[in-house]
Design an enzyme around this catalytic site. Structure first.
Site, PDB file in Angstrom:
ATOM      1  N   HIS B 274       0.810  -1.219   0.000  1.00 53.67           N
ATOM      2  CA  HIS B 274       0.000   0.000   0.000  1.00 53.67           C
ATOM      3  C   HIS B 274       0.845   1.271   0.000  1.00 53.67           C
ATOM      4  O   HIS B 274       1.852   1.384   0.694  1.00 53.67           O
ATOM      5  CB  HIS B 274      -1.053   0.010   1.115  1.00 53.67           C
ATOM      6  CG  HIS B 274      -0.534   0.011   2.510  1.00 53.67           C
ATOM      7  ND1 HIS B 274      -0.177   1.164   3.158  1.00 53.67           N
ATOM      8  CD2 HIS B 274      -0.343  -1.000   3.396  1.00 53.67           C
ATOM      9  CE1 HIS B 274       0.202   0.862   4.396  1.00 53.67           C
ATOM     10  NE2 HIS B 274       0.125  -0.432   4.561  1.00 53.67           N
ATOM     11  N   ASP B 286       6.210   0.527   6.722  1.00 52.75           N
ATOM     12  CA  ASP B 286       4.763   0.392   6.568  1.00 52.75           C
ATOM     13  C   ASP B 286       4.236   1.516   5.690  1.00 52.75           C
ATOM     14  O   ASP B 286       3.909   2.575   6.186  1.00 52.75           O
ATOM     15  CB  ASP B 286       4.097   0.403   7.939  1.00 52.75           C
ATOM     16  CG  ASP B 286       2.599   0.114   7.866  1.00 52.75           C
ATOM     17  OD1 ASP B 286       2.126  -0.318   6.802  1.00 52.75           O
ATOM     18  OD2 ASP B 286       1.915   0.326   8.887  1.00 52.75           O
ATOM     19  N   GLU B 320      -4.886   1.886   2.762  1.00 57.53           N
ATOM     20  CA  GLU B 320      -4.957   0.686   3.593  1.00 57.53           C
ATOM     21  C   GLU B 320      -5.181   1.053   5.052  1.00 57.53           C
ATOM     22  O   GLU B 320      -5.872   0.353   5.785  1.00 57.53           O
ATOM     23  CB  GLU B 320      -3.658  -0.130   3.444  1.00 57.53           C
ATOM     24  CG  GLU B 320      -3.686  -1.507   4.123  1.00 57.53           C
ATOM     25  CD  GLU B 320      -3.190  -1.505   5.567  1.00 57.53           C
ATOM     26  OE1 GLU B 320      -3.342  -2.534   6.228  1.00 57.53           O
ATOM     27  OE2 GLU B 320      -2.677  -0.472   6.050  1.00 57.53           O
ATOM     28  N   GLU B 321      -4.567   2.164   5.481  1.00 57.20           N
ATOM     29  CA  GLU B 321      -4.483   2.450   6.915  1.00 57.20           C
ATOM     30  C   GLU B 321      -5.812   2.830   7.563  1.00 57.20           C
ATOM     31  O   GLU B 321      -6.046   2.523   8.730  1.00 57.20           O
ATOM     32  CB  GLU B 321      -3.462   3.567   7.171  1.00 57.20           C
ATOM     33  CG  GLU B 321      -2.012   3.186   6.835  1.00 57.20           C
ATOM     34  CD  GLU B 321      -1.442   2.118   7.774  1.00 57.20           C
ATOM     35  OE1 GLU B 321      -2.154   1.653   8.673  1.00 57.20           O
ATOM     36  OE2 GLU B 321      -0.272   1.753   7.577  1.00 57.20           O
ATOM     37  N   ASP B 348       3.173  -6.451   3.319  1.00 57.17           N
ATOM     38  CA  ASP B 348       2.804  -5.362   4.232  1.00 57.17           C
ATOM     39  C   ASP B 348       3.240  -5.670   5.663  1.00 57.17           C
ATOM     40  O   ASP B 348       2.514  -5.430   6.613  1.00 57.17           O
ATOM     41  CB  ASP B 348       1.288  -5.104   4.153  1.00 57.17           C
ATOM     42  CG  ASP B 348       0.871  -3.873   4.968  1.00 57.17           C
ATOM     43  OD1 ASP B 348       1.739  -3.058   5.298  1.00 57.17           O
ATOM     44  OD2 ASP B 348      -0.327  -3.752   5.272  1.00 57.17           O
ATOM     45  N   HIS B 420       4.030   2.829  12.617  1.00 60.51           N
ATOM     46  CA  HIS B 420       3.167   3.993  12.861  1.00 60.51           C
ATOM     47  C   HIS B 420       3.809   5.047  13.764  1.00 60.51           C
ATOM     48  O   HIS B 420       3.097   5.804  14.428  1.00 60.51           O
ATOM     49  CB  HIS B 420       1.822   3.578  13.492  1.00 60.51           C
ATOM     50  CG  HIS B 420       0.992   2.686  12.611  1.00 60.51           C
ATOM     51  ND1 HIS B 420      -0.236   2.224  12.981  1.00 60.51           N
ATOM     52  CD2 HIS B 420       1.202   2.176  11.364  1.00 60.51           C
ATOM     53  CE1 HIS B 420      -0.743   1.460  12.019  1.00 60.51           C
ATOM     54  NE2 HIS B 420       0.120   1.414  11.025  1.00 60.51           N
TER      55      HIS B 420
END
Lengths: 452, 452
Positions: B274, B286, B320-321, B348, B420
């Site tokens: 993504h 990520d 995606e998130e 991912d 994140h």
């Protein structure tokens, strides 16, 4: 009818035994991951002691540190084993430049190779590049005479296991000075034995030979090796370097040993890593990780109240990097004392992700270890292959050729980013990866004690 | 006698075929490790674009970046797929403190959770700690009313696969605000979903429910979660926080798609990661890693002159998130167009060491993948287990329930150090580990194209 149930009983016993082992290994991992001391011990070794090349004050303090750590763990015995070790010092001057006739100048990322002599003032000479030792041997003496030889062999990035790329370059570091001196060179600089292209120079052991002129030897960063090679394509390059590293008289040092005495017999299983490191960085991966892996492996068994059959002995070897007198002396004394050594495990490939064990033994011993696959696989240990145990435990094989040796296999992708460089520091070790290594060592120590 | 040699011929053909595959996969790895573009592409995505949360200018630029990259690779087709996405912004204020009556004060490491509302000025309230959502549900409304709920569930460090520890805490981030608001809380702060104990706060998606009051939600670092918990043991703690994050009207965005058209039929194999990330750090692991893994996988096949049977399609999914509208839309359009999707691979789980593939399929499909063990194991790919494919490709299963899905399995030990957080930057990705991931993806894409 009496024996009708026998196969079931055997199967049942076998299953119960396997379950007992699974349960215990789960406890080992829980202890390592929840209450582990490996990471804090490594922090202390890296920050309270630091780099600890054989013969240095730091190495002497590392011996005291190791002894304190093993005593604090309350093992049955803690003692030192005296050895004589070389004493080399980097000194205070270490600097180099390259210059060209059309005005280029660059200060080099440079590190003397371990055991090299100094330059005795500023050494200045034209550079000649060769790709490897064979290319150097094929040069005429006239081409080399009076020059500084630059050996520029990069790692083969295609090799999945980086130790194979290292192995192919390793003779250059060890023998480059001797081969260059035979042709009349004044000095040698090598491309650092490293995976990445960056600004870290990587040191490591080199040697001299009797009847061959001793010349200074140094490594430059891979980035600067590329620059030097590019400049040489355009014309003449002068390299100037000054180093005042030197070798001194041999000194007394020690292996640091702790053991949990066996219940049933006097057979010994050794587990260890090496306490010395090179004198740059903090020796975090090489081999602080192996030291704390090994101590933690035994500490966990003791913490869990495990009653060992054999004598389990943790050895913090001195002087792996430049002479291996720790490993050689340990083996020699073992034989002299008529100790019975049945197995040894070494960790000396860093504190990265553990993936398995390399096995030194015959096909029966290999099969014996590979039969542990099912019990270790839930913990992501999957590679149980024939391979190499470790430099420190290797000399035992001379006296105990039938013994089993195991080397903790670690994912090698990042090892030669840091190996023997200023970047081999505590901050580049991941806590969980280190703890999983300690747990894998402890699990294997337990399985060997149970099954041998 | 005519058929006497048949078994040998079959065996020979089979061996030749296997050798052909081995030789080609060796070439894939050589290309990835010697001439790979994944690392430079990731540098560019991280440094030239940066963090790229859905709906942001950076996400828009990432679409352009992806399109340029796929066009430069000269795939047969490159196109965009329009989707509607949410648009949330962190804003400019994000700050928090805890104070006690006996004079303690600490400025918090804090990050709003994605999709949270702001505090509308300074929010100040007493903190009540609960260990998880069940504990929160069991509290009386009187205990929660008017307070800020602090949910402090640490990762279970005993779990070897860190995704399992994450999975156990994940509902707290998603549902914490709803559950706390139901009891009358004014806000919620959670312990960051992270492996290490350090000063990084980790954001991630949360949601609100209709008919439940919307309250602001944030994560604090694991270190500060420990401090807050310690202070609460001593007495009353006031938390003050101000955040002006907010949600705006949905926007148009795009999946970015490139494909090498199949020769034999119109069956499609999708490979992807993504393109969006959270808005802190650089989205390196990520899922910048998954993006460049996927592009590189297809680029390598093209570079090696591979003639694909099926259509091989790389998809850089948007969103995606926080919504997965990229994945959902891709699947919906595929079904509308009556495309035939036979397999999909997603990356991912970061750019760390690849160790295998998770398989979504029936027992025959699992066996089909596990039969690749021998050919992939020389490249240190060993874990071929039933598992999860990926969030982006998962919606395809609604329309193509019989398709095979694969998720690149990566060593997860370090993933939740960076996930994140501000630390998810290019510098924390290792070049060789990233390249090995791209090679594994490419090898699997090739094997699926050959064998399906």
């Amino acid at each position: 009818m009496k024996n009708f149930f026998l196969p079931f009983i055997i199967l049942f016993s076998f299953t119960v035994l396997a379950q007992k082992e699974e349960v215990f290994i789960r406890k080992i991992y829980d202890e390592a991951l929840e209450n582990g001391e490996a990471y804090e011990n490594l922090r202390s070794l890296c920050k309270d002691i630091g780099a600890r090349v054989t013969g240095s004050a730091e190495a002497e303090m590392a011996v005291e540190w190791g002894q304190r750590l093993l005593k604090a763990a309350n093992f049955d015995k803690v003692y030192l084993q005296e050895i004589m070790v070389p004493h080399w010092e980097r000194g205070t001057k270490e600097v180099g430049w390259i210059t060209t006739e059309n005005g280029k100048l660059l200060k080099l990322d440079i590190l003397a190779l371990g055991m090299s002599i100094g330059t005795n003032g500023l050494l200045s000479a034209e550079v000649i590049e060769v790709e490897d030792l064979d290319a150097l041997r094929n040069k005429s003496a006239a081409a080399i005479q009076g020059k500084i030889v630059f050996i520029n062999k990069p790692f083969d990035q295609k090799l999945i296991k980086t130790f194979q790329a290292y192995g192919a370059c390793w003779p250059i570091r060890g023998n480059g000075a001797v081969e260059a001196a035979k042709k009349g060179a004044l000095g040698v600089v090598i491309r650092s034995l490293a995976t990445p292209t960056d600004h870290f120079a990587h040191t490591g052991s080199m040697h001299y030979e009797a009847n061959v002129n001793k010349i200074p030897a140094a490594a430059i960063s891979t980035k600067h090796a590329n620059v030097l090679s590019d400049w040489l394509k355009e014309g003449k390059v002068i390299l100037k370097m000054e180093m005042d590293c030197a070798q001194f008289a041999d000194k007394v040092s020690y292996n640091v040993i702790g053991e949990m005495t066996g219940k049933e017999d006097a057979q010994i299983i050794t587990i260890g890593g090496h306490l010395d490191s090179w004198d740059v960085g903090e020796g975090a991966h090489d081999d602080g990780a192996g030291v704390v892996h090994s101590v933690e492996a035994l500490r966990i068994l003791k913490e869990l109240g495990y009653k060992n059959k054999h004598t389990l002995r943790v050895v913090l070897f001195m002087n792996e990097e430049n002479g291996n007198f720790g490993g050689k002396t340990y083996a020699k004394i073992a034989a002299e004392k008529k100790e019975v050594h049945i197995a040894a495990i070494e960790s000396d490939r860093g504190g990265f992700l553990p993936v398995g064990f390399d096995v030194v033994g015959d096909s029966t011993q290999l099969k014996f270890v590979q039969n542990m696959y099912k019990i270790l696989n839930p913990f992501q240990i999957y590679r149980l292959e024939a391979g190499y145990g470790g430099v420190d435990i290797n000399p035992l094989r001379e006296y105990y050729p039938a013994m089993l040796q195991l080397g903790l296999a670690i994912s090698s992708q990042r090892y030669f980013d840091y190996h023997h460089a200023h970047s081999d520091v505590f901050e580049n070790v991941n806590k969980r990866e280190l703890e999983l290594g300690a747990a894998a060592m402890s699990a294997m120590l337990y399985l060997l004690d149970q099954k041998l």
